[in-house]
Design a protein around this motif. Structure first.
Motif, PDB file in Angstrom:
ATOM      1  N   ILE A   1       0.625  -0.977   0.233  1.00 16.42           N
ATOM      2  CA  ILE A   1       0.286   0.122   0.010  1.00 16.42           C
ATOM      3  C   ILE A   1       0.551   1.563  -0.031  1.00 16.42           C
ATOM      4  CG2 ILE A   1      -1.693   1.150   0.937  1.00 16.42           C
ATOM      5  CD1 ILE A   1      -2.921  -1.440   0.125  1.00 16.42           C
ATOM      6  N   ALA A   2       0.680   2.398  -1.288  1.00 16.92           N
ATOM      7  CA  ALA A   2       1.347   3.106  -0.485  1.00 16.92           C
ATOM      8  C   ALA A   2       1.247   4.285   0.294  1.00 16.92           C
ATOM      9  CB  ALA A   2       1.267   3.645  -2.370  1.00 16.92           C
ATOM     10  N   PHE A   3      -0.422   5.035   0.209  1.00 14.02           N
ATOM     11  CA  PHE A   3      -0.670   5.803   1.001  1.00 14.02           C
ATOM     12  C   PHE A   3      -2.214   5.143   1.271  1.00 14.02           C
ATOM     13  CE2 PHE A   3       0.599   8.284  -2.530  1.00 14.02           C
ATOM     14  CZ  PHE A   3       1.459   9.173  -2.295  1.00 14.02           C
ATOM     15  N   SER A   4      -1.850   5.679   2.608  1.00 15.44           N
ATOM     16  CA  SER A   4      -3.666   4.999   3.679  1.00 15.44           C
ATOM     17  C   SER A   4      -4.044   6.672   4.237  1.00 15.44           C
ATOM     18  CB  SER A   4      -2.843   4.618   4.977  1.00 15.44           C
ATOM     19  OG  SER A   4      -2.123   2.897   4.433  1.00 15.44           O
ATOM     20  N   ILE A   5      -4.902   6.994   3.730  1.00 15.16           N
ATOM     21  CA  ILE A   5      -6.047   8.581   4.061  1.00 15.16           C
ATOM     22  C   ILE A   5      -6.639   7.619   5.471  1.00 15.16           C
ATOM     23  CG2 ILE A   5      -7.110   9.817   3.149  1.00 15.16           C
ATOM     24  CD1 ILE A   5      -5.837   8.185   0.327  1.00 15.16           C
ATOM     25  N   CYS A   6      -6.638   8.329   6.705  1.00  6.30           N
ATOM     26  CA  CYS A   6      -7.607   8.213   7.246  1.00  6.30           C
ATOM     27  C   CYS A   6      -8.050   9.689   8.519  1.00  6.30           C
ATOM     28  CB  CYS A   6      -6.226   8.217   8.836  1.00  6.30           C
ATOM     29  SG  CYS A   6      -4.841   6.527   8.077  1.00  6.30           S
TER      30      CYS A   6
ATOM     31  N   GLY B   1      -8.198  13.037  -7.487  1.00  5.03           N
ATOM     32  CA  GLY B   1      -7.260  13.201  -7.771  1.00  5.03           C
ATOM     33  C   GLY B   1      -5.843  12.416  -7.533  1.00  5.03           C
ATOM     34  N   GLY B   2      -6.475  10.491  -8.176  1.00  7.84           N
ATOM     35  CA  GLY B   2      -5.677   9.689  -7.992  1.00  7.84           C
ATOM     36  C   GLY B   2      -5.762   8.969  -6.980  1.00  7.84           C
ATOM     37  N   PHE B   3      -6.226   8.815  -6.165  1.00  5.20           N
ATOM     38  CA  PHE B   3      -5.816   8.291  -4.775  1.00  5.20           C
ATOM     39  C   PHE B   3      -6.710   6.868  -4.657  1.00  5.20           C
ATOM     40  CE2 PHE B   3      -3.436  12.840  -3.720  1.00  5.20           C
ATOM     41  CZ  PHE B   3      -2.733  11.593  -3.052  1.00  5.20           C
ATOM     42  N   GLY B   4      -6.687   6.686  -6.304  1.00  8.77           N
ATOM     43  CA  GLY B   4      -7.585   4.860  -6.036  1.00  8.77           C
ATOM     44  C   GLY B   4      -6.653   3.342  -5.763  1.00  8.77           C
ATOM     45  N   SER B   5      -7.809   2.698  -5.995  1.00 10.05           N
ATOM     46  CA  SER B   5      -7.503   1.268  -5.441  1.00 10.05           C
ATOM     47  C   SER B   5      -6.400   0.990  -6.464  1.00 10.05           C
ATOM     48  CB  SER B   5      -8.192   0.177  -5.372  1.00 10.05           C
ATOM     49  OG  SER B   5      -8.912   0.558  -6.834  1.00 10.05           O
ATOM     50  N   PRO B   6      -5.801  -0.173  -6.549  1.00  7.90           N
ATOM     51  CA  PRO B   6      -5.151  -1.244  -5.493  1.00  7.90           C
ATOM     52  C   PRO B   6      -3.902  -0.453  -4.111  1.00  7.90           C
ATOM     53  CG  PRO B   6      -4.025  -1.709  -7.129  1.00  7.90           C
ATOM     54  CD  PRO B   6      -4.220  -0.886  -7.799  1.00  7.90           C
TER      55      PRO B   6
END
Length: 278
Positions: free
Chosen positions: A18-23, A42-47
């Motif tokens: 996982i590259a980004f965790s948005i919390c 903005g491109g913060f999609g899966s996987p």
């Protein structure tokens, strides 16, 4: 080691990491859905991105300090984004954030926290956002800017820094400042960076704000006040005078101070000396 399992730490990055965790702490689902929609655009999609939330929509089940520590412990992303439910990506996207992170890895590999607003060492503040108070703050500034505290609306945390907020503070304010101070104590730096978004919140300085502010000030005062810490191999005068520090650095002086500290009355005197300004 008979009968003991020995496990080697595997620090390889696998292809499905996982590259980004948005919390986010969520009390308003409509705001949260809008926030997620802007991140997806903005491109913060899966996987390789995950969205984590704690549900406060039916009451304050998770105050911020507890919630942030839960996020920091369970997030799988190499980069953790802690943000308010009322932020919106309007200009900069994932490509821009990755560019900022790459730049920071070159400029200061010891960075631990990045944000869009915060306090600086000289007592001023830096802003790079749009909010109800104004548009496109900080567009002409030169980034990155070294900071000592961060505003909580948007914070980027380096996972490998293993940061956490204080376990003895509680509420919904000042955890950005606390997190930056923890990072500093662990040897990581904090910066304001050029990543422009919109924060729809106005901020608040309610009764709880001043309660948490006092708790944080009291905590910092107890941590950096005049104390002499004893270890198995040396003495550490914290917040003390230069004279006391120099005395503790010599073998003869250290033995003398250790002898004094064995006596309760003299220990108090030594600590009072440590609390004097340099």
């Amino acid at each position: 080691f008979f009968g003991t399992s020995v496990i080697a730490a595997d620090v390889r990055v696998n292809e499905h990491s996982i590259a980004f965790s948005i919390c986010t702490l969520v009390s308003n689902w409509q705001q949260y859905d809008s926030m997620i929609e802007s991140f997806l655009k903005g491109g913060f999609g899966s996987p390789d991105c995950e969205f984590l939330y704690l549900d406060n929509s039916c009451g304050n089940r998770f105050e911020a300090y507890r919630g942030i520590n839960i996020f920091l412990s369970v997030a799988r992303g190499s980069t953790i984004i802690l943000c308010h439910q009322d932020v919106e990506l309007i200009q900069d996207d994932r490509v821009r954030l990755e560019s900022v992170i790459h730049e920071m890895n070159t400029i200061d590999p010891s960075w631990g926290l990045l944000g869009n607003a915060g306090g600086l060492l000289d007592g001023s503040i830096a802003l790079r956002l749009s909010d109800p108070h104004g548009e496109d703050y900080g567009r002409d500034a030169t980034y990155p800017i070294r900071a000592v505290t961060l505003d909580e609306n948007f914070m980027v945390v380096r996972k490998e820094a293993n940061l956490a907020v204080s376990g003895d503070l509680h509420g919904y304010h000042m955890y950005g400042a606390d997190l930056a101070l923890v990072a500093e104590r662990l040897g990581y730096t904090t910066y304001i960076v050029d990543f422009h978004l919109r924060h729809h919140g106005r901020g608040s300085r309610d009764e709880e704000f001043f309660r948490i502010r006092k708790s944080l000030v009291d905590k910092l005062s107890s941590l950096v006040g005049g104390r002499v810490l004893v270890t198995t191999c040396t003495l550490l005068p914290v917040g003390g005078s230069q004279l006391l520090n120099r005395l503790a650095m010599s073998k003869t002086g250290e033995r003398f101070l250790r002898g004094l500290m064995k006596l309760r009355r003299w220990s108090a005197i030594v600590c009072r000396c440590a609390s004097r300004s340099r």
